[in-house]
Design a protein around this motif. Structure first.
Motif, PDB file in Angstrom:
ATOM      1  N   HIS A 106       1.426  -0.263   5.179  1.00 41.21           N
ATOM      2  CA  HIS A 106       0.330  -0.347   4.216  1.00 41.21           C
ATOM      3  C   HIS A 106       0.581  -1.370   3.117  1.00 41.21           C
ATOM      4  N   ARG A 109      -2.055  -4.371   2.466  1.00 44.39           N
ATOM      5  CA  ARG A 109      -3.363  -3.950   1.946  1.00 44.39           C
ATOM      6  C   ARG A 109      -3.228  -3.320   0.564  1.00 44.39           C
ATOM      7  N   PHE A 330       2.519   8.409   6.751  1.00 43.98           N
ATOM      8  CA  PHE A 330       2.251   7.000   6.499  1.00 43.98           C
ATOM      9  C   PHE A 330       2.769   6.078   7.593  1.00 43.98           C
ATOM     10  N   ASP A 336      -4.713   4.871   7.402  1.00 51.99           N
ATOM     11  CA  ASP A 336      -4.850   3.721   6.508  1.00 51.99           C
ATOM     12  C   ASP A 336      -5.009   4.245   5.087  1.00 51.99           C
TER      13      ASP A 336
END
Length: 664
Positions: A106, A109, A330, A336
């Motif tokens: 992640h 992002r 995660f 997401d």
């Protein structure tokens, strides 16, 4: 450390200083993976970013622990990019692995929205839980001192969830937002506690950290741990029992053993015990905004039941459940974190959430992902959308819709608002316009009681830009040149009585005219019909109020939520929350007609006059009614109004072909 692309800072060093600086830990940033120019995800799609995998987690963990030593410290991967001045700080607090790479899938992002820092706890480190709390607390206080008007996000996984709660309890006056993935506050109920004595007696050759970690990823750790501990089976057999995707990770056996050797694992399990007790004893002091992410297959912790307990114990808490996920949420495919944050509306840059300025539009891949499960509505209702050109000609499609905002769409709300699904999808598919609905507050605020749907039901609506109805939100939508969708009839139309199809329930006040005129917005009145071809109200509000059980439920639901239009009278003021009884029909078809845009640019002074504003208001209302009447009449000549002839047409012409309708 250059291979990892990370910059380290010792525990007492404030992360608000520049990342390019040499830290106390000696780390220096070397090369940047990606640099952003804005804190808003707009045209950069998740699909265009370099994807990370579980393999990357192990590869980078190997680099991190290669020459591991010293105290716990913060690091930031270069792929997170350079934060903007408005980006809030996000601190990731790891679980029992302690590596700090739990968000590796992640980082890119998250780096578009946050200043991302991760806590690394070296393998041989034996810092107590209370000292870890103090270390994180120092960082939080330092960041708050330098940016007192920004929130600080603490993302805690398992052990890190307890750490985040402890810091929040000790700092109730600091603006903290907590995201807790399977917090270990229920560790006192975990079966692993009974294995701790066995672990202390087990020889190093039978270290079960590998089946524990990989089992946690698959969601079934205890079967593997207990079976191998009892039978003394080799670690390779544990890997062979995993699904094929994880079996390929057998080359990382040594990395897992290095991350959690027996002594470290025993220390971490003991820390989980103390962390759970510490956090639970201080829950009453937690004032922070909290989002709990709960896995359905986390068998290390009784997380589903625990999340419900925390939801009741914490005053400002939301829960999102992931039924098929394991402990390391995660690291799983399909999860997401940025999309979750957007859907919950958990992202803000200042002390108070601004539904317009803090809104992050969905990327194309996000929109596609959330749209696919609801496209069946389009398939079943086969919507016909008509728009009006500047010369007054009605055409099929949205050619008459203005591309530039501000634009305000005013229309009739069909039963349960089902017309909004094809509407939003069609605007995005055909015009790439995100139509931002002005919605009832029940979709945004947690209910303290009653029987209303869980807030998670509305995540998709919030993700695509809906805002709670209010004058200030409407004002900001127009000032930001948005395409806004407003239903003056509100809930009174959406849950109308029997026989009230296509009847408008608008207030007397011209609520939207003057604000639209202030920003020169185009007003597009539209009508929609088709609800009577898909359903019928058989048990309405009047029927429900005659039954004591339902009457009490309606009163409780209404009492626990924001009251709208309290200054209005008559039917439009009746916004009591209820669900009518509906009988479905063999699906017909939805029809939309968007009228010619009404210009308000240059008319602000004129429309400030009450009478002039009311004239325009009544004109818009009249056009909505005329559009509805036009569609009701024209649909009678549509040979494909019923689903059966539509299915036959699609079977012979292809299911992606456009089904014809009446002549214009």
């Amino acid at each position: 450390m250059a291979a990892i692309g990370a910059c380290f800072f010792a525990g007492g060093f404030s992360p608000v200083f520049g990342r390019g600086m040499k830290s106390a830990g000696g780390g220096r940033r070397t090369n940047l993976v990606s640099v952003r120019s804005s804190a808003v995800l707009t045209d950069l799609d998740a699909a265009e970013m370099e994807r990370r995998s579980l393999k990357d987690y192990f590869e980078r963990s190997k680099e991190l622990i290669r020459s591991d030593g010293g105290p716990p410290r913060w690091f930031s991967l270069l792929e997170c990019g350079s934060p903007s001045d408005s980006s809030p700080l996000l601190l990731f607090l790891p679980g029992i692995d302690g590596v700090g790479l739990g968000l590796i899938k992640h980082h890119q992002r998250l780096g578009k929205l946050f200043d991302v820092w991760c806590l690394h706890i070296p393998v041989e480190d034996r810092t107590s839980f209370t000292e870890l709390v103090k270390m994180v607390e120092r960082t939080v206080r330092s960041a708050n001192y330098r940016s007192p008007n920004k929130p600080i996000y603490l993302v805690g996984e398992s052990l890190g969830g307890c750490l985040a709660l402890a810091v929040a309890a000790r700092n109730p006056d600091i603006d903290l937002a907590l995201i807790l993935a399977n917090p270990a506050t229920s560790f006192n109920k975990s079966p692993l506690q009974s294995l701790m004595p066995l672990l202390s007696l087990m020889p190093d050759e039978l270290n079960f950290s590998l089946p524990l970690i990989l089992g946690l990823i698959t969601g079934d750790p205890l079967r593997m741990v207990i079976t191998n501990a009892e039978k003394g089976l080799p670690l390779q057999q544990s890997v062979g029992e995993l699904p094929l995707g994880l079996a390929t990770l057998s080359s990382y056996l040594s990395v897992v053993s290095d991350i959690l050797p027996r002594e470290t694992l025993l220390w971490k399990l003991k820390m989980l015990h103390s962390a759970s007790a510490y956090a639970n004893s201080r829950l009453h002091a937690v004032k922070a905004e909290i989002l709990i992410l709960s896995s359905g297959k986390d068998q290390l912790l009784s997380i589903q039941e625990e999340c419900e307990r925390l939801n009741h114990a914490l005053p400002n808490c939301e829960i999102r459940k992931f039924t098929d996920s394991g402990h390391f949420l995660f690291l799983e495919d399909g999860i997401d974190l940025v999309t979750i944050i957007k859907g919950v509306r958990f992202y803000r840059r200042t002390k108070c959430l601004d539904y317009i300025l803090d809104y992050i539009p969905p990327t194309p891949s996000e929109f596609k992902k959330v749209a696919e499960p609801i496209r069946w509505v389009n398939s079943v209702t086969c919507p016909v959308m008509l728009s009006t050109l500047d010369d007054g000609k009605i055409v099929r499609g949205l050619a008459g819709i203005p591309l530039e905002g501000p634009a305000l769409f005013i229309g009739y709300h069909m039963l349960l608002g089902i017309e909004t699904i094809p509407l939003v999808l069609q605007f995005m598919d055909e015009k790439n316009i995100l139509l931002r609905g002005i919605a009832h507050p029940i979709m945004f605020k947690r209910s303290s009681g009653g029987s209303l749907p869980d807030l998670s039901r509305y995540d998709v609506i919030r993700l695509v830009g809906a805002v709670p109805v209010s004058g200030i939100n409407f004002y900001k939508l127009m000032s930001s040149k948005s395409h806004a969708l407003l239903y003056p009839g509100g809930m009174r139309e959406a849950v109308h009585r029997k026989g009230e199809e296509y009847k408008l329930f608008w207030p007397e006040q011209s609520e939207f005219v003057r604000i639209a005129a202030r920003f020169g917005a185009k007003i597009i009145p539209f009508g929609v019909v088709g609800e009577d071809d898909v359903s019928q109200v058989v048990f309405d509000y009047d029927d429900l109020m005659r039954i004591p059980y339902f009457r009490d439920q309606i009163k409780e639901n209404t009492r626990n939520h924001v009251k709208l239009r309290t200054d209005s009278g008559g039917e439009v003021a009746n916004q009591e929350l209820h669900m009518p009884g509906i009988l479905p029909k063999l699906p017909g078809r939805f029809y939309y007609l968007f009228g010619k845009p009404i210009e308000t640019k240059g008319r602000y002074q004129e429309l400030r006059e009450k009478e002039k504003a009311r004239e325009l208001y009544l004109q818009v209302k009249s056009e909505v009614e005329s559009n509805i009447a036009y569609l009701k009449e024209k649909r009678k000549s549509d040979p494909y109004r019923n689903i059966l002839p539509r299915l036959f047409f699609q079977a012979t012409h292809g299911f992606t072909s456009e089904v014809p309708t009446f002549e214009l």
